[in-house]
Design a protein around this motif. Sequence first.
Motif, PDB file in Angstrom:
ATOM      1  N   ILE A   1      12.811  -1.590  -7.718  1.00 33.48           N
ATOM      2  CA  ILE A   1      12.827  -0.244  -7.159  1.00 33.48           C
ATOM      3  C   ILE A   1      13.136  -0.535  -5.922  1.00 33.48           C
ATOM      4  O   ILE A   1      14.770   0.077  -5.179  1.00 33.48           O
ATOM      5  N   ALA A   2      12.710  -1.537  -5.034  1.00 33.27           N
ATOM      6  CA  ALA A   2      13.311  -1.951  -4.543  1.00 33.27           C
ATOM      7  C   ALA A   2      14.779  -2.752  -3.880  1.00 33.27           C
ATOM      8  O   ALA A   2      15.488  -2.103  -2.864  1.00 33.27           O
ATOM      9  N   TRP A   3      14.838  -2.987  -5.385  1.00 30.43           N
ATOM     10  CA  TRP A   3      16.804  -3.690  -4.956  1.00 30.43           C
ATOM     11  C   TRP A   3      17.927  -2.747  -5.165  1.00 30.43           C
ATOM     12  O   TRP A   3      18.621  -2.461  -4.606  1.00 30.43           O
ATOM     13  N   VAL A   4      16.902  -1.940  -5.928  1.00 34.08           N
ATOM     14  CA  VAL A   4      18.249  -1.013  -5.422  1.00 34.08           C
ATOM     15  C   VAL A   4      18.423   0.278  -3.985  1.00 34.08           C
ATOM     16  O   VAL A   4      19.066   0.088  -4.451  1.00 34.08           O
ATOM     17  N   PHE A   5      16.975   0.322  -4.144  1.00 34.42           N
ATOM     18  CA  PHE A   5      16.717   0.434  -2.703  1.00 34.42           C
ATOM     19  C   PHE A   5      18.021  -0.347  -1.699  1.00 34.42           C
ATOM     20  O   PHE A   5      18.118   0.641  -0.640  1.00 34.42           O
TER      21      PHE A   5
END
Length: 60
Positions: free
Chosen positions: A49-53
């Motif tokens: 999810i941090a990668w998507v953000f």
Amino acid sequence: MGMNKNTVLGLATLIMIVVGLGLIAIGIFKYREVSAWGFAAVGVGFFAIAWVFNALKGRV
């Protein structure tokens, strides 16, 4: 200090990375016998999810 969308996404990315590392550390050091794989899987999910953000940071 004005917070625009990129600043908010950057802070969210940083928080998600810290929480992911914390969950993986809990799984490794505290609950090794019981549910280490579960904590590690959730920590990797936080990294995803941090990668998507981080990918959305320049596009929003």
